[in-house]
Design a protein around this motif. Structure first.
Motif, mmCIF file in Angstrom:
data_model
loop_
_atom_site.group_PDB
_atom_site.id
_atom_site.type_symbol
_atom_site.label_atom_id
_atom_site.label_comp_id
_atom_site.label_asym_id
_atom_site.label_seq_id
_atom_site.Cartn_x
_atom_site.Cartn_y
_atom_site.Cartn_z
ATOM 1 N N ASN A 145 0.873 -1.225 -0.023
ATOM 2 C CA ASN A 145 0.129 -0.004 0.254
ATOM 3 C C ASN A 145 0.728 1.138 -0.209
ATOM 4 O O ASN A 145 0.533 2.367 0.677
ATOM 5 C CB ASN A 145 -0.995 0.019 1.085
ATOM 6 N N GLN A 146 1.933 1.110 -0.753
ATOM 7 C CA GLN A 146 2.984 2.192 -0.871
ATOM 8 C C GLN A 146 2.925 3.089 -2.085
ATOM 9 O O GLN A 146 2.878 2.112 -3.167
ATOM 10 C CB GLN A 146 4.280 1.910 -0.464
ATOM 11 N N ASN A 147 2.769 4.219 -2.495
ATOM 12 C CA ASN A 147 2.621 4.742 -3.671
ATOM 13 C C ASN A 147 3.911 4.579 -4.490
ATOM 14 O O ASN A 147 4.898 4.867 -3.876
ATOM 15 C CB ASN A 147 2.489 6.378 -3.361
ATOM 16 N N ASN A 148 3.734 4.239 -5.740
ATOM 17 C CA ASN A 148 4.938 4.043 -6.375
ATOM 18 C C ASN A 148 4.803 4.362 -7.899
ATOM 19 O O ASN A 148 5.472 3.819 -8.988
ATOM 20 C CB ASN A 148 5.296 2.300 -6.606
ATOM 21 N N VAL A 149 4.049 5.675 -8.064
ATOM 22 C CA VAL A 149 4.269 6.412 -9.348
ATOM 23 C C VAL A 149 5.445 7.288 -9.466
ATOM 24 O O VAL A 149 5.301 8.199 -8.487
ATOM 25 C CB VAL A 149 2.737 7.219 -9.609
ATOM 26 N N PRO A 150 5.873 7.230 -10.634
ATOM 27 C CA PRO A 150 6.936 8.325 -10.867
ATOM 28 C C PRO A 150 6.657 9.695 -11.168
ATOM 29 O O PRO A 150 5.396 9.875 -11.390
ATOM 30 C CB PRO A 150 7.651 7.796 -12.124
ATOM 31 N N ILE A 151 7.438 10.759 -10.777
ATOM 32 C CA ILE A 151 7.068 12.188 -11.628
ATOM 33 C C ILE A 151 6.594 12.178 -12.679
ATOM 34 O O ILE A 151 7.158 11.497 -13.506
ATOM 35 C CB ILE A 151 8.258 12.958 -10.684
ATOM 36 N N GLY A 152 5.664 13.285 -12.686
ATOM 37 C CA GLY A 152 5.317 13.512 -14.197
ATOM 38 C C GLY A 152 6.272 14.638 -14.918
ATOM 39 O O GLY A 152 7.220 15.232 -14.258
ATOM 40 N N SER A 153 5.842 14.920 -16.063
ATOM 41 C CA SER A 153 6.981 15.976 -16.762
ATOM 42 C C SER A 153 5.939 17.118 -16.849
ATOM 43 O O SER A 153 6.279 17.930 -18.039
ATOM 44 C CB SER A 153 7.297 15.215 -17.846
#
Length: 292
Positions: A145-153
């Motif tokens: 349940n840990q957020n794992n989305v990378p940063i956007g551009s």
């Protein structure tokens, strides 16, 4: 901070959400019953249909229930409802600090043992900040349940949209917001209530699944359990609609109910060539012998 003046009476989601229905509202609204009692969205997500119905005045004097199993999302809803100005102040700080390093620092908060001890406004600010700055606005977590989305551009992400937050707070003022399973709707809904299910969609292919907006899977077993709830509500005389993918599994599961095909723009895909129009289905049973 002095509360800014709302310029219009349009209400809209304060977060982006995978499968959000803003682009489908013109197709969904005509399928709704003209009359209903209370209103439920048991997988609220971004809440696009709720905010549209509120804007149109169709929820006046009705009890409204918004459920979601995602605790961070529901915390954000409650903070927007109760503490919009404090949230705006905090988001302004996040906006000023925004950078790649700050993004990953904030994202890592849920790896820390004291994450749930952070106050509700900090957690809601983190949730909205990550939503506005991460890749494609995704909310995805791993099995812990840990957020794992990378940063956007994004060049200039709209981290603190105070008008949207303040208007959403007004819309949510008298709404029941609960961090519970969609199944809890069985305890609350009665005859002639309107329930709109917008669950994680059944995958179009074995490798196309995107179901991890919480730590819980939503595949065959869970879709069948949702069908049983849909059927139970229908038998109680509720007015029920359900959005899902246009797949043989879903159409066979709901073969005893009316199924409408609609078309959505698919924006969230890692390959630009795979974005575009895609068919979805809305299953409905509005009473009055709408079931086949």
């Amino acid at each position: 901070m002095t509360s800014p003046i709302i310029k219009n009476n349009e209400y809209q989601p304060f977060v982006k959400w995978v499968g959000g229905k803003r682009g489908l509202l013109t197709q969904i609204i005509p399928l709704l019953p003209q009359k209903f009692n209370n209103y439920f969205e048991p997988f609220v997500g971004g809440g696009a249909l709720f905010f549209e119905l509120y804007t149109r005045g169709l929820l006046k004097d009705k009890e409204v229930y918004l459920f979601d199993i995602n605790a961070e999302l529901i915390n954000a809803y409650n903070v927007v409802k109760k503490y919009p100005n404090q949230l705006i102040n905090e988001l302004e700080i996040f906006k000023q600090k925004h950078s790649k390093e700050f993004f990953y620092e904030v994202r890592s908060w849920d790896r820390e043992d004291d994450f749930l001890q952070r106050n509700a406004i900090q957690r809601a600010s983190r949730f909205i900040y990550l939503n506005k700055t991460c890749f494609n606005g995704l909310y995805r977590v791993n099995k812990n349940n840990q957020n794992n989305v990378p940063i956007g551009s994004y060049k200039n992400p709209n981290i603190c949209d105070y008008e949207v937050i303040l208007s959403a707070s007004r819309a949510l003022k008298n709404v029941n917001i609960l961090n519970v399973s969609y199944k809890e709707v069985l305890k609350y809904a009665s005859k002639n209530d309107l329930i709109y299910f917008d669950p994680p969609y059944y995958p179009l292919t074995q490798t196309a699944s995107f179901t991890s907006y919480s730590e819980f899977d939503f595949l065959d077993k869970q879709q069948i359990e949702l069908y049983e709830v849909f059927k139970n509500l229908s038998e109680k005389g509720c007015k029920v609609l359900h959005s899902n993918s246009d797949t043989e599994f879903i159409k066979d599961l709901y073969k005893d109910f009316e199924i409408k095909e609609i078309f959505a723009n698919r924006f969230i895909n890692s390959k630009g060539s795979d974005r575009g129009k895609i068919s979805e289905v809305i299953i409905k049973n509005l009473g009055d012998n709408n079931a086949k």
